[in-house]
Design a protein around this motif. Structure first.
Motif, short mmCIF file in Angstrom:
data_model
loop_
_atom_site.label_atom_id
_atom_site.label_comp_id
_atom_site.label_asym_id
_atom_site.label_seq_id
_atom_site.Cartn_x
_atom_site.Cartn_y
_atom_site.Cartn_z
N SER A 60 0.85 -1.05 0.11
CA SER A 60 -0.08 -0.03 0.24
C SER A 60 0.75 1.32 -0.10
O SER A 60 0.68 2.61 -0.66
N MET A 61 1.86 1.20 1.11
CA MET A 61 3.00 2.51 1.00
C MET A 61 3.90 2.58 -0.95
O MET A 61 3.71 3.77 -1.23
N PHE A 62 3.52 1.31 -1.28
CA PHE A 62 4.80 1.37 -2.20
C PHE A 62 3.98 2.22 -3.37
O PHE A 62 4.04 2.98 -3.95
N ILE A 63 2.31 1.61 -3.86
CA ILE A 63 1.74 2.43 -5.01
C ILE A 63 1.52 3.81 -4.21
O ILE A 63 1.05 5.08 -4.61
N LEU A 64 1.27 3.93 -2.89
CA LEU A 64 0.67 5.06 -2.54
C LEU A 64 1.99 6.83 -2.60
O LEU A 64 1.65 7.71 -2.97
N ASN A 65 3.15 5.82 -2.63
CA ASN A 65 4.31 7.16 -3.07
C ASN A 65 4.07 7.10 -4.25
O ASN A 65 4.78 8.64 -4.07
N PHE A 66 4.06 7.20 -5.10
CA PHE A 66 3.90 7.44 -6.23
C PHE A 66 2.75 8.76 -6.21
O PHE A 66 3.24 9.34 -7.16
N LEU A 67 2.56 8.83 -5.09
CA LEU A 67 1.19 9.99 -5.43
C LEU A 67 1.49 11.19 -4.32
O LEU A 67 0.96 12.54 -4.18
N PHE A 68 1.86 10.54 -3.39
CA PHE A 68 1.81 11.13 -1.85
C PHE A 68 3.48 10.65 -0.97
O PHE A 68 3.79 9.77 -1.12
N PRO A 69 4.26 11.82 -0.95
CA PRO A 69 5.16 10.77 0.76
C PRO A 69 3.91 10.44 1.65
O PRO A 69 3.11 10.63 2.24
N ILE A 70 4.76 9.59 2.35
CA ILE A 70 4.28 8.53 3.25
C ILE A 70 4.47 9.39 4.48
O ILE A 70 3.15 8.80 5.77
N LYS A 71 4.90 10.67 4.41
CA LYS A 71 4.62 11.08 5.89
C LYS A 71 3.03 12.10 6.10
O LYS A 71 2.69 12.12 7.34
N ASN A 72 2.25 12.04 4.89
CA ASN A 72 1.24 12.04 4.29
C ASN A 72 -0.03 11.28 4.72
O ASN A 72 -1.21 12.21 4.32
N LEU A 73 0.20 10.56 4.55
CA LEU A 73 -0.49 9.10 4.92
C LEU A 73 -0.48 8.17 6.28
O LEU A 73 -1.73 7.76 6.55
N SER A 74 0.66 8.68 6.95
CA SER A 74 0.77 7.82 7.88
C SER A 74 -0.60 7.74 9.64
O SER A 74 -0.90 7.08 10.37
N LEU A 75 -0.70 9.48 9.44
CA LEU A 75 -2.59 8.87 10.49
C LEU A 75 -3.38 8.38 10.14
O LEU A 75 -4.31 7.79 10.73
N ILE A 76 -3.76 8.89 8.87
CA ILE A 76 -5.05 8.10 8.14
C ILE A 76 -4.71 6.54 7.61
O ILE A 76 -5.60 5.82 8.06
N PHE A 77 -3.87 6.24 7.67
CA PHE A 77 -3.42 4.64 7.28
C PHE A 77 -3.34 4.13 8.82
O PHE A 77 -3.52 2.67 9.19
N TYR A 78 -2.96 4.60 10.30
CA TYR A 78 -3.02 4.20 11.40
C TYR A 78 -4.26 3.54 11.80
O TYR A 78 -4.52 2.93 12.76
N GLY A 79 -4.87 5.18 11.23
CA GLY A 79 -6.84 4.89 11.83
C GLY A 79 -7.12 3.81 11.58
O GLY A 79 -8.26 2.86 11.35
N ILE A 80 -6.80 4.11 10.02
CA ILE A 80 -7.47 2.53 8.86
C ILE A 80 -7.11 1.13 9.72
O ILE A 80 -7.88 0.25 9.63
N THR A 81 -6.06 0.88 10.31
CA THR A 81 -5.93 -0.06 10.77
C THR A 81 -5.69 -0.73 11.94
O THR A 81 -6.49 -1.53 12.15
N ILE A 82 -6.59 0.57 12.71
CA ILE A 82 -6.45 0.20 14.14
C ILE A 82 -8.68 -0.01 14.14
O ILE A 82 -9.09 -1.04 14.71
#
Length: 281
Positions: A60-82
């Motif tokens: 997921s991080m690899f695919i999304l990194n084509f569009l965004f830096p990972i630091k912009n996705l971390s909080l969203i991804f942690y929420g999804i993980t929970i």
């Protein structure tokens, strides 16, 4: 305290992986009991839930990194993980000995390796550098022109970069330890809970070899899996290859091939290749 944090970390990943499996079964309307319980010859799929989540996180991080830096996705991804973790915890029975061994005892033992842990030489050479690029910016082609070692980057870098916002490099070591917990959970199952003679003898041999190796010449490092320092995560590939080989040989010996078993072996093969190119073997 570090051990307690790793126990929580592992169980978060474990139940998130279980949630992904349940979600997959629900979306594709597969028979849960027929798919979720066993891979082949009474080998439980539950032992590998943590690997499913790491695979999902890295890709997921690899695919999304084509569009965004990972630091912009971390909080969203942690929420999804929970959310996925809560879904994975649903209908799970924790009042059994296997859960205590696999999700509490093994993580506790592996967590001890965190004390006094240091950075591996390769961390400073290229691992942390490429992870910083992934974390701070969307994908950049041609980084090998800045440092040829950046060509060694694998899915591990994306898994690790996804944890940078936690502001503690010990979590990079935790992802390494997850593979060990999965491995020993697998070995525990094939020795104690499985009546298959090949699997049982293989598990016993692995334990004997691990003891001999760690008390042998130079105190180990003679072929058995090593707990590596922060930033070096090659051992996970070896663990995946050994698990895949054991399951494959067991299917060959018993001439027992199923779609579930072959699908799982395909998953392990792909994951090993993504973690290190030599895993393609």
């Amino acid at each position: 305290m570090t051990i307690a944090i790793f126990i929580l970390f592992y169980n978060l990943i474990f139940f998130s992986g279980r949630g992904l499996v349940r979600l997959f079964l629900k979306i594709f309307k597969l028979n849960k009991n027929n798919f979720e319980l066993q891979i082949s010859n009474n080998i439980s799929l539950e032992n590998f839930n943590a690997l499913f989540y790491l695979f999902f996180l890295g890709n997921s991080m690899f695919i999304l990194n084509f569009l965004f830096p990972i630091k912009n996705l971390s909080l969203i991804f942690y929420g999804i993980t929970i959310i996925i973790c809560i879904f994975g915890f649903k209908n799970f029975k924790i009042n059994n000995l296997n859960f205590i061994i696999s999700n509490l005892i093994f993580p506790s033992l592996m967590g001890i390796s965190s004390y006094g842990i240091r950075f591996h030489y390769d961390s400073g050479a290229y691992h942390l550098g490429i992870q910083n690029w992934i974390y701070e910016s969307k994908i950049i082609f041609g980084l090998i022109n800045l440092d040829p070692y950046y060509s060694y980057a694998s899915l591990n870098e994306y898994i690790s970069a996804g944890l940078w916002s936690l502001n503690n490099y010990i979590f990079l070591h935790f992802t390494h330890l997850v593979f060990f917990v999965v491995f020993y959970s697998f070995v525990n199952e094939i020795i104690i809970q499985n009546k298959n003679l090949f699997l049982k003898n293989t598990g016993i041999f692995i334990l004997i070899y691990s003891i001999i190796d760690n008390f042998g010449i130079n105190g180990g490092s003679n072929g058995y899996f090593q707990v590596q320092t922060i930033g070096k995560q090659d051992t996970g590939v070896g663990i995946i290859i050994v698990i895949a080989l054991i399951i494959f040989l067991n299917d060959v010996i018993n001439s027992n091939y199923t779609k579930k078993g072959l699908t799982f072996l395909t998953f392990l093969s792909l994951f090993a290749f993504q973690l290190k190119i030599t895993g393609g073997l």
